[in-house]
Scaffold this motif. Structure first.
Motif, PDB file in Angstrom:
ATOM      1  N   ARG A  25       0.817  -1.216   0.000  1.00 57.79           N
ATOM      2  CA  ARG A  25       0.000   0.000   0.000  1.00 57.79           C
ATOM      3  C   ARG A  25       0.850   1.264   0.000  1.00 57.79           C
ATOM      4  N   ALA A  26       1.923   1.257   0.760  1.00 57.81           N
ATOM      5  CA  ALA A  26       2.698   2.486   0.952  1.00 57.81           C
ATOM      6  C   ALA A  26       3.789   2.709  -0.088  1.00 57.81           C
ATOM      7  N   GLU A  27       4.381   1.652  -0.590  1.00 55.16           N
ATOM      8  CA  GLU A  27       5.588   1.806  -1.402  1.00 55.16           C
ATOM      9  C   GLU A  27       5.424   1.538  -2.893  1.00 55.16           C
ATOM     10  N   LEU A  28       4.447   0.721  -3.289  1.00 53.23           N
ATOM     11  CA  LEU A  28       4.312   0.418  -4.714  1.00 53.23           C
ATOM     12  C   LEU A  28       3.709   1.608  -5.447  1.00 53.23           C
ATOM     13  N   ASP A  29       4.376   2.011  -6.506  1.00 57.15           N
ATOM     14  CA  ASP A  29       3.944   3.163  -7.281  1.00 57.15           C
ATOM     15  C   ASP A  29       3.029   2.703  -8.411  1.00 57.15           C
ATOM     16  N   HIS A  30       1.773   2.468  -8.043  1.00 58.24           N
ATOM     17  CA  HIS A  30       0.774   2.040  -9.020  1.00 58.24           C
ATOM     18  C   HIS A  30      -0.584   2.521  -8.524  1.00 58.24           C
ATOM     19  N   PRO A  31      -1.416   3.042  -9.421  1.00 61.04           N
ATOM     20  CA  PRO A  31      -2.704   3.579  -8.967  1.00 61.04           C
ATOM     21  C   PRO A  31      -3.633   2.549  -8.328  1.00 61.04           C
ATOM     22  N   HIS A  32      -3.459   1.267  -8.639  1.00 57.67           N
ATOM     23  CA  HIS A  32      -4.337   0.237  -8.094  1.00 57.67           C
ATOM     24  C   HIS A  32      -3.697  -0.565  -6.959  1.00 57.67           C
ATOM     25  N   ALA A  33      -2.524  -0.167  -6.498  1.00 57.50           N
ATOM     26  CA  ALA A  33      -1.831  -0.928  -5.451  1.00 57.50           C
ATOM     27  C   ALA A  33      -2.634  -0.975  -4.156  1.00 57.50           C
ATOM     28  N   SER A  34      -3.399   0.065  -3.873  1.00 58.82           N
ATOM     29  CA  SER A  34      -4.173   0.075  -2.633  1.00 58.82           C
ATOM     30  C   SER A  34      -5.345  -0.912  -2.668  1.00 58.82           C
ATOM     31  N   LEU A  35      -5.650  -1.461  -3.838  1.00 55.49           N
ATOM     32  CA  LEU A  35      -6.744  -2.423  -3.973  1.00 55.49           C
ATOM     33  C   LEU A  35      -6.279  -3.872  -3.860  1.00 55.49           C
ATOM     34  N   ILE A  36      -4.982  -4.066  -3.584  1.00 57.55           N
ATOM     35  CA  ILE A  36      -4.424  -5.408  -3.414  1.00 57.55           C
ATOM     36  C   ILE A  36      -4.525  -5.784  -1.936  1.00 57.55           C
ATOM     37  N   THR A  37      -5.046  -6.982  -1.672  1.00 57.72           N
ATOM     38  CA  THR A  37      -5.156  -7.485  -0.311  1.00 57.72           C
ATOM     39  C   THR A  37      -4.395  -8.799  -0.205  1.00 57.72           C
ATOM     40  N   ARG A  45       9.078 -25.143   5.221  1.00 61.01           N
ATOM     41  CA  ARG A  45       9.725 -25.542   6.479  1.00 61.01           C
ATOM     42  C   ARG A  45      11.106 -24.937   6.664  1.00 61.01           C
ATOM     43  N   ASP A  46      11.842 -24.819   5.563  1.00 64.51           N
ATOM     44  CA  ASP A  46      13.203 -24.288   5.671  1.00 64.51           C
ATOM     45  C   ASP A  46      13.248 -22.765   5.482  1.00 64.51           C
ATOM     46  N   TYR A  47      12.096 -22.122   5.423  1.00 65.59           N
ATOM     47  CA  TYR A  47      11.975 -20.661   5.299  1.00 65.59           C
ATOM     48  C   TYR A  47      12.577 -20.109   4.008  1.00 65.59           C
ATOM     49  N   SER A  48      12.769 -20.948   3.011  1.00 66.24           N
ATOM     50  CA  SER A  48      13.383 -20.460   1.780  1.00 66.24           C
ATOM     51  C   SER A  48      12.346 -19.925   0.787  1.00 66.24           C
ATOM     52  N   HIS A  49      11.078 -20.319   0.952  1.00 67.05           N
ATOM     53  CA  HIS A  49      10.033 -19.877   0.035  1.00 67.05           C
ATOM     54  C   HIS A  49       8.789 -19.476   0.815  1.00 67.05           C
ATOM     55  N   ALA A  50       8.127 -18.443   0.321  1.00 66.37           N
ATOM     56  CA  ALA A  50       6.854 -18.017   0.900  1.00 66.37           C
ATOM     57  C   ALA A  50       5.853 -17.849  -0.231  1.00 66.37           C
ATOM     58  N   LYS A  51       4.772 -18.581  -0.149  1.00 63.12           N
ATOM     59  CA  LYS A  51       3.701 -18.472  -1.136  1.00 63.12           C
ATOM     60  C   LYS A  51       2.723 -17.420  -0.608  1.00 63.12           C
ATOM     61  N   VAL A  52       2.568 -16.342  -1.378  1.00 60.33           N
ATOM     62  CA  VAL A  52       1.741 -15.212  -0.963  1.00 60.33           C
ATOM     63  C   VAL A  52       0.452 -15.233  -1.775  1.00 60.33           C
ATOM     64  N   PHE A  53      -0.676 -15.367  -1.082  1.00 59.64           N
ATOM     65  CA  PHE A  53      -1.981 -15.351  -1.733  1.00 59.64           C
ATOM     66  C   PHE A  53      -2.552 -13.944  -1.626  1.00 59.64           C
ATOM     67  N   TYR A  54      -3.065 -13.440  -2.738  1.00 59.53           N
ATOM     68  CA  TYR A  54      -3.597 -12.072  -2.741  1.00 59.53           C
ATOM     69  C   TYR A  54      -4.875 -12.010  -3.560  1.00 59.53           C
ATOM     70  N   THR A  55      -5.660 -10.974  -3.291  1.00 64.88           N
ATOM     71  CA  THR A  55      -6.828 -10.678  -4.106  1.00 64.88           C
ATOM     72  C   THR A  55      -6.709  -9.242  -4.592  1.00 64.88           C
ATOM     73  N   PHE A  56      -7.473  -8.943  -5.620  1.00 64.83           N
ATOM     74  CA  PHE A  56      -7.494  -7.597  -6.181  1.00 64.83           C
ATOM     75  C   PHE A  56      -8.950  -7.158  -6.242  1.00 64.83           C
ATOM     76  N   LEU A  57      -9.280  -6.078  -5.564  1.00 66.28           N
ATOM     77  CA  LEU A  57     -10.663  -5.655  -5.436  1.00 66.28           C
ATOM     78  C   LEU A  57     -11.118  -4.737  -6.562  1.00 66.28           C
ATOM     79  N   GLY A  58     -10.260  -4.466  -7.506  1.00 65.98           N
ATOM     80  CA  GLY A  58     -10.622  -3.603  -8.624  1.00 65.98           C
ATOM     81  C   GLY A  58     -11.225  -4.387  -9.769  1.00 65.98           C
ATOM     82  N   ASP A  59     -11.265  -3.756 -10.915  1.00 69.71           N
ATOM     83  CA  ASP A  59     -11.814  -4.352 -12.136  1.00 69.71           C
ATOM     84  C   ASP A  59     -10.996  -5.590 -12.521  1.00 69.71           C
ATOM     85  N   ALA A  60     -11.689  -6.665 -12.845  1.00 69.84           N
ATOM     86  CA  ALA A  60     -11.024  -7.933 -13.180  1.00 69.84           C
ATOM     87  C   ALA A  60     -10.111  -7.806 -14.395  1.00 69.84           C
TER      88      ALA A  60
END
Length: 127
Positions: A25-37, A45-60
């Motif tokens: 929300r604060a750092e990405l320079d994109h007009p729709h960044a605030s709509l990302i959740t 287990r070894d902390y080497s990868h993180a799968k990040v699930f997100y949604t976008f509340l704007g136009d599909a």
């Protein structure tokens, strides 16, 4: 009520989720960044990868653009959230669109449609 024990990986995932939401929300320079959740994070287990699930509340129609934005910015995001962690190695971020919100909304809409249909006359079960 059962007492659930949280593992270190769970705590790391929760912290990554909170920090990523703030940085996006604060750092990405994109007009729709605030709509990302950020809806969830799973850390290996070894902390080497993180799968990040997100949604976008704007136009599909903007979803591919948002996916490209997150993919392009993942190194920057990883560096930003690494400042608040004391891990040996910061997990590599992998972004996946979370369709569960849309699925739930669609299911709710279908239930509402079904409930608005006229009711069938009740049959008398006695012969």
């Amino acid at each position: 009520m059962a007492n659930k024990q949280f593992t270190r990986a769970d705590r790391v995932a929760q912290q990554i989720q909170r920090d990523l939401a703030t940085v996006i929300r604060a750092e990405l320079d994109h007009p729709h960044a605030s709509l990302i959740t950020v809806t969830d994070v799973e850390v290996s287990r070894d902390y080497s990868h993180a799968k990040v699930f997100y949604t976008f509340l704007g136009d599909a129609s903007h979803r591919p653009e948002i996916a490209h934005l997150l993919e392009r910015a993942k190194g920057f995001l990883r560096a930003q959230i690494a400042r608040g962690f004391s891990l040996y190695k910061m997990p590599e971020l992998h972004f996946e669109y979370d369709e569960s919100i849309e699925y739930g909304m669609d299911l709710t809409h279908k239930i509402e449609q079904a409930n608005s249909l006229p009711k069938a006359p009740e049959e008398d079960g006695q012969a």
